[in-house]
Scaffold this motif. Structure first.
Motif, PDB file in Angstrom:
ATOM      1  N   UNK A 287       0.809  -1.223   0.000  1.00 22.27           N
ATOM      2  CA  UNK A 287       0.000   0.000   0.000  1.00 22.27           C
ATOM      3  C   UNK A 287       0.844   1.277   0.000  1.00 22.27           C
ATOM      4  N   UNK A 288       2.159   1.143   0.120  1.00 20.62           N
ATOM      5  CA  UNK A 288       3.035   2.311   0.145  1.00 20.62           C
ATOM      6  C   UNK A 288       3.137   2.939  -1.245  1.00 20.62           C
ATOM      7  N   UNK A 289       3.483   4.225  -1.286  1.00 21.54           N
ATOM      8  CA  UNK A 289       3.711   4.874  -2.576  1.00 21.54           C
ATOM      9  C   UNK A 289       5.083   4.458  -3.113  1.00 21.54           C
ATOM     10  N   UNK A 290       5.349   4.825  -4.362  1.00 21.42           N
ATOM     11  CA  UNK A 290       6.576   4.395  -5.039  1.00 21.42           C
ATOM     12  C   UNK A 290       7.827   4.835  -4.281  1.00 21.42           C
ATOM     13  N   UNK A 291       7.859   6.058  -3.822  1.00 16.88           N
ATOM     14  CA  UNK A 291       9.043   6.565  -3.118  1.00 16.88           C
ATOM     15  C   UNK A 291       9.302   5.758  -1.838  1.00 16.88           C
ATOM     16  N   UNK A 292       8.249   5.447  -1.097  1.00 17.30           N
ATOM     17  CA  UNK A 292       8.399   4.658   0.133  1.00 17.30           C
ATOM     18  C   UNK A 292       8.861   3.240  -0.190  1.00 17.30           C
ATOM     19  N   UNK A 293       8.361   2.664  -1.285  1.00 19.14           N
ATOM     20  CA  UNK A 293       8.796   1.326  -1.685  1.00 19.14           C
ATOM     21  C   UNK A 293      10.274   1.335  -2.063  1.00 19.14           C
ATOM     22  N   UNK A 294      10.721   2.388  -2.725  1.00 17.26           N
ATOM     23  CA  UNK A 294      12.134   2.495  -3.067  1.00 17.26           C
ATOM     24  C   UNK A 294      12.988   2.566  -1.799  1.00 17.26           C
ATOM     25  N   UNK A 295      12.507   3.275  -0.806  1.00 23.02           N
ATOM     26  CA  UNK A 295      13.224   3.367   0.472  1.00 23.02           C
ATOM     27  C   UNK A 295      13.282   2.007   1.157  1.00 23.02           C
ATOM     28  N   UNK A 296      12.185   1.261   1.104  1.00 14.82           N
ATOM     29  CA  UNK A 296      12.167  -0.089   1.682  1.00 14.82           C
ATOM     30  C   UNK A 296      13.218  -0.966   1.001  1.00 14.82           C
ATOM     31  N   UNK A 297      13.272  -0.901  -0.323  1.00 16.85           N
ATOM     32  CA  UNK A 297      14.262  -1.695  -1.066  1.00 16.85           C
ATOM     33  C   UNK A 297      15.669  -1.277  -0.672  1.00 16.85           C
ATOM     34  N   UNK A 298      15.902   0.019  -0.522  1.00 17.77           N
ATOM     35  CA  UNK A 298      17.229   0.505  -0.120  1.00 17.77           C
ATOM     36  C   UNK A 298      17.620  -0.047   1.251  1.00 17.77           C
ATOM     37  N   UNK A 299      16.680  -0.004   2.195  1.00 14.70           N
ATOM     38  CA  UNK A 299      16.960  -0.520   3.539  1.00 14.70           C
ATOM     39  C   UNK A 299      17.188  -2.028   3.522  1.00 14.70           C
ATOM     40  N   UNK A 300      16.396  -2.732   2.730  1.00 16.49           N
ATOM     41  CA  UNK A 300      16.554  -4.185   2.638  1.00 16.49           C
ATOM     42  C   UNK A 300      17.894  -4.560   2.006  1.00 16.49           C
ATOM     43  N   UNK A 301      18.311  -3.795   1.009  1.00 17.93           N
ATOM     44  CA  UNK A 301      19.615  -4.074   0.399  1.00 17.93           C
ATOM     45  C   UNK A 301      20.725  -3.870   1.422  1.00 17.93           C
ATOM     46  N   UNK A 302      20.619  -2.825   2.223  1.00 14.23           N
ATOM     47  CA  UNK A 302      21.632  -2.552   3.246  1.00 14.23           C
ATOM     48  C   UNK A 302      21.692  -3.678   4.279  1.00 14.23           C
TER      49      UNK A 302
ATOM     50  N   UNK B  38      14.373  -4.853  -9.234  1.00 16.53           N
ATOM     51  CA  UNK B  38      15.700  -4.691  -9.845  1.00 16.53           C
ATOM     52  C   UNK B  38      15.916  -3.250 -10.301  1.00 16.53           C
ATOM     53  N   UNK B  39      14.884  -2.605 -10.833  1.00 16.38           N
ATOM     54  CA  UNK B  39      15.011  -1.197 -11.222  1.00 16.38           C
ATOM     55  C   UNK B  39      15.314  -0.323 -10.011  1.00 16.38           C
TER      56      UNK B  39
ATOM     57  N   UNK C 169      18.698   1.788  -9.622  1.00 15.45           N
ATOM     58  CA  UNK C 169      18.630   3.231  -9.395  1.00 15.45           C
ATOM     59  C   UNK C 169      19.457   3.606  -8.179  1.00 15.45           C
ATOM     60  N   UNK C 170      19.337   2.818  -7.116  1.00 19.74           N
ATOM     61  CA  UNK C 170      20.084   3.082  -5.881  1.00 19.74           C
ATOM     62  C   UNK C 170      21.588   2.948  -6.138  1.00 19.74           C
ATOM     63  N   UNK C 171      21.986   1.900  -6.854  1.00 17.29           N
ATOM     64  CA  UNK C 171      23.418   1.686  -7.122  1.00 17.29           C
ATOM     65  C   UNK C 171      23.969   2.770  -8.051  1.00 17.29           C
ATOM     66  N   UNK C 172      23.162   3.236  -8.998  1.00 16.37           N
ATOM     67  CA  UNK C 172      23.600   4.296  -9.905  1.00 16.37           C
ATOM     68  C   UNK C 172      23.816   5.601  -9.133  1.00 16.37           C
TER      69      UNK C 172
END
Length: 106
Positions: A54-69, A94-95, A99-102
């Motif tokens: 239910x999160x917006x795209x920006x929040x989902x990107x943050x979740x992915x960033x935290x999970x990668x860390x 993967x996108x 994006x985070x790695x770039x």
């Protein structure tokens, strides 16, 4: 993270035995990494107060960033598990990762 504390005599080969002054005092059984990922995702849902899908795209990107860390994508089927929790495709995860790695390399 779901670890279990045991008596040293109950320790299995994969458990961590802690010693004090040369004497084994307790053992810790760590959960399987895939179980840990489920715990992390559940904690993130509690923190956000809603399903991750239910999160917006920006929040989902943050979740992915935290999970990668936290190493979530080193777990077998980690991308699929996270994609399912976020309600997005593996391609989208993967996108987000790319994006985070770039941005790190810029």
């Amino acid at each position: 993270m779901g670890a279990e504390v045991l008596e040293p005599a109950q320790a299995a080969v994969d458990d961590v035995v802690l010693s004090w002054d040369g004497e084994d005092v307790l053992a810790v059984r760590l959960p399987q990494l895939s179980d840990s990922l489920d715990h992390i995702l559940a904690a993130m849902e509690r923190r956000h107060g809603m399903p991750l899908a239910a999160l917006d795209r920006k929040a989902k990107q943050e979740v992915v960033r935290l999970l990668e860390a936290r190493g979530a994508f080193a777990v077998r089927h980690g991308v699929e598990t996270v994609a399912g929790a976020l309600g997005v495709s593996r391609f989208t995860v993967y996108n987000y990762l790319n994006r985070e790695n770039a941005s790190k390399n810029a």
